[in-house]
Scaffold this active site. Structure first.
Site, PDB file in Angstrom:
ATOM      1  N   HIS A 153      -1.070 -15.363  22.155  1.00 39.64           N
ATOM      2  CA  HIS A 153      -1.745 -16.617  22.520  1.00 39.64           C
ATOM      3  C   HIS A 153      -2.627 -17.012  21.331  1.00 39.64           C
ATOM      4  CE1 HIS A 153      -4.738 -19.115  24.669  1.00 39.64           C
ATOM      5  NE2 HIS A 153      -3.853 -19.223  25.638  1.00 39.64           N
ATOM      6  N   ASP A 230      -5.583  -7.982  24.266  1.00 35.52           N
ATOM      7  CA  ASP A 230      -5.834  -9.211  25.014  1.00 35.52           C
ATOM      8  C   ASP A 230      -5.213  -9.009  26.392  1.00 35.52           C
ATOM      9  OD1 ASP A 230      -5.470 -11.625  26.287  1.00 35.52           O
ATOM     10  OD2 ASP A 230      -4.694 -12.679  24.536  1.00 35.52           O
ATOM     11  N   GLN A 233      -3.359 -11.550  30.592  1.00 33.92           N
ATOM     12  CA  GLN A 233      -2.211 -11.523  31.505  1.00 33.92           C
ATOM     13  C   GLN A 233      -1.880 -10.098  31.958  1.00 33.92           C
ATOM     14  OE1 GLN A 233      -1.119 -14.280  32.697  1.00 33.92           O
ATOM     15  NE2 GLN A 233      -1.998 -15.713  31.219  1.00 33.92           N
ATOM     16  N   LYS A 256      -8.123 -15.848  35.680  1.00 36.53           N
ATOM     17  CA  LYS A 256      -6.693 -15.515  35.771  1.00 36.53           C
ATOM     18  C   LYS A 256      -6.450 -14.379  36.761  1.00 36.53           C
ATOM     19  CE  LYS A 256      -5.799 -17.092  31.098  1.00 36.53           C
ATOM     20  NZ  LYS A 256      -5.060 -18.350  31.256  1.00 36.53           N
ATOM     21  N   CYS A 394       0.017 -22.561  24.413  1.00 37.36           N
ATOM     22  CA  CYS A 394      -0.943 -22.026  23.423  1.00 37.36           C
ATOM     23  C   CYS A 394      -0.323 -20.876  22.640  1.00 37.36           C
ATOM     24  CB  CYS A 394      -2.251 -21.569  24.074  1.00 37.36           C
ATOM     25  SG  CYS A 394      -3.198 -22.915  24.748  1.00 37.36           S
TER      26      CYS A 394
HETATM   27  C1  LIG Z   1      -2.451 -14.051  26.900  1.00 37.79           C
HETATM   28  C2  LIG Z   1      -3.659 -14.924  26.920  1.00 37.79           C
HETATM   29  N1  LIG Z   1      -4.667 -14.669  26.080  1.00 37.79           N
HETATM   30  C3  LIG Z   1      -5.775 -15.401  26.058  1.00 37.79           C
HETATM   31  C4  LIG Z   1      -5.933 -16.483  26.887  1.00 37.79           C
HETATM   32  C5  LIG Z   1      -7.187 -17.273  26.832  1.00 37.79           C
HETATM   33  O1  LIG Z   1      -7.890 -17.134  28.036  1.00 37.79           O
HETATM   34  P1  LIG Z   1      -9.181 -18.011  28.320  1.00 37.79           P
HETATM   35  O2  LIG Z   1      -8.788 -19.422  28.069  1.00 37.79           O
HETATM   36  O3  LIG Z   1      -9.491 -17.721  29.748  1.00 37.79           O
HETATM   37  O4  LIG Z   1     -10.242 -17.543  27.387  1.00 37.79           O
HETATM   38  C6  LIG Z   1      -4.904 -16.816  27.751  1.00 37.79           C
HETATM   39  C7  LIG Z   1      -4.985 -18.023  28.597  1.00 37.79           C
HETATM   40  O5  LIG Z   1      -3.988 -18.645  28.911  1.00 37.79           O
HETATM   41  C8  LIG Z   1      -3.744 -16.012  27.789  1.00 37.79           C
HETATM   42  O6  LIG Z   1      -2.753 -16.266  28.638  1.00 37.79           O
END
Ligand SMILES: Cc1ncc(COP(=O)(O)O)c(C=O)c1O
Length: 436
Positions: A153, A230, A233, A256, A394
């Site tokens: 992401h 990260d 997910q 999430k 993203c």
């Molecule tokens: C794999 C992953 N990393 C990071 C993020 C960023 O999360 P946040 O926008 O809640 O900070 C997301 C959000 O879609 C994501 O799916």
């Protein structure tokens, strides 16, 4: 999706599963999984959209909230609201107690060694930026390398690019196969003494791929590198045990995992967090301030400058209690079955191609439909009350890797059903009727 027993998952009946927060796992078979009862906890699921029953398949973007979380937020603001860590009055002490109790809930959820390792942030993005700006600025030198993967992401790409540009360090990319699996052998070959940090997702939001984090952590450590995961997910779909995974930092977002927006967590090993400088200055992160010298607070407060999102924190704890009550293992098994069913239904559709067919997947299905732009798919499905995401998710470099401008993405959560997968398939047939 073939359910393969690799090192990131356990079986339905294991007591201690790999990567699992054992204290939180309810050991049930999926036949005990009462999805109707679960759905009744989510008020929004009973609403209609465009005159149709809502079919919410955009859980990777954000999840809906159960009554237990909504009620907790109402109770906090109705009965407990005050600022934390500052007052001697009753409400301040109560808010502080609830705030710190929530830290304990997160600690147990992740099986972290200590509450000091739990830093509240705004979300995954802020957690990763915290590590980049604090650990990274203090530890990275010119010529160093950071390894990320081709399926990250943007929030696990851009902070490292910014840091690399500042420090003269390079960001290198672990390749991915056509199925969407990381090339772990290539990763192991990329490790060298210049690699100071590996930053990878636990599960891909765009493809669903679950990465072999434990193996990657062992290789990183053998090379003398740190590893950040990260977990945006990961946490909603998999039991996560940070000690068992053997990683150094783990980031996730409350929204999430059925909690509120604007709240997230950075878990880090205490020794690492302890050695890191604060990244934001202000109230609460200090022990004493004078114009000559400021001393910083202890962990985790050193990283929590300013009034925190107290309601978000207590709401997050309610969400984690909620999913723990169902059991991450049971949720994972249920979602796997649903993913496999939905994938089969989608593959029956003429001209539909799945993007991302890794052996280990969370319940995310990315697809393209011959001669139809994903945005048109999204719009027509919306007319049917079906919420899917369309776009680059993203993850623009990932789209380039798979040579598609965008995909449609159906991402499932603990409350979705086979009937909803059927509705998605029917909606896609409708898309085809419109376009062919
Ligand atoms: C794999 C992953 N990393 C990071 C993020 C960023 O999360 P946040 O926008 O809640 O900070 C997301 C959000 O879609 C994501 O799916």
């Amino acid at each position: 999706m073939t359910v393969i027993q690799n090192d990131e998952r356990g079986t339905m009946n294991d007591v201690q599963i790999d990567g699992g927060a054992s204290s939180f796992i309810a050991h049930r078979s999926s036949s005990d999984y009462d999805v109707a009862k679960i759905r009744a906890d989510f008020p929004i699921l009973s609403r209609t959209v465009r005159g149709k029953r809502l079919v919410y398949l955009d859980n990777a973007a954000t999840t809906q909230k159960p009554r237990q979380v909504i009620d907790r937020l109402i109770r906090y603001y109705s009965e407990e609201n005050s600022n934390v860590h500052r007052g001697v009055h009753y409400l301040s002490e109560l808010a502080t107690l609830e705030y710190e109790n929530a830290r304990g809930t997160v600690q147990r959820f992740l099986n972290a060694r200590s509450e000091k390792e739990i830093v509240f942030t705004r979300g995954t993005t802020e957690s990763i930026n915290l590590v980049a700006q604090s650990w990274g600025r203090a530890n990275l030198r010119e010529g160093d390398e950071i390894l990320i993967s081709a399926i990250e992401h943007h929030s696990n790409i851009v902070p490292w690019q910014m840091l690399g540009a500042e420090k003269g360090a390079s960001v290198r990319v672990i390749p991915v196969s056509d199925a969407g699996e990381l090339d772990v052998e290539a990763y192991e070959r990329m490790l060298n003494p210049r690699v100071k940090l590996v930053a990878v997702g636990h599960a891909s939001n765009a493809l669903g791929t679950i990465n072999p984090v434990r193996r990657m952590a062992a290789a990183a450590h053998a090379n003398g590198s740190l590893i950040l995961v990260d977990g945006a997910q990961g946490v909603p779909h998999l039991p996560v045990d940070v000690q068992s995974l053997g990683v150094d930092f783990y980031a996730f977002s409350g929204h999430k995992v059925y909690g509120p927006t604007g709240i997230g967590v950075l878990w880090g090993r205490e020794s690492l967090l302890d050695a890191m400088p604060p990244w934001q200055g202000g109230g609460d992160m200090i022990l004493s301030v004078s114009f000559e010298k400021t001393t910083y607070n202890a962990l985790p407060y050193k990283f929590e400058a300013g009034t925190p999102n107290i309601a978000g924190v207590v709401g997050l704890a309610a969400a984690l209690d909620y999913v723990a009550g169902i059991g991450l293992e049971a949720i994972g098994a249920y979602e796997r079955e649903l993913h496999d069913y939905a994938s089969r239904r989608l593959l029956e559709i003429d001209g539909l191609r799945l993007i991302g067919t890794a052996r280990e997947k969370a319940a995310v299905i990315s697809f393209v439909l011959e001669a139809v732009h994903p945005h048109d798919i999204g719009t027509i499905l919306d007319g049917e009350g079906i919420a899917v995401r369309t776009g680059h998710h993203c993850a623009q470099p990932l789209m380039m890797r798979f040579n598609v401008p965008a995909t449609g993405r159906a991402s499932f959560g603990l409350y979705n059903t086979r009937e909803e997968a059927d509705a998605l398939a029917a909606g896609l047939h409708k898309v085809i009727e419109v376009f062919r």
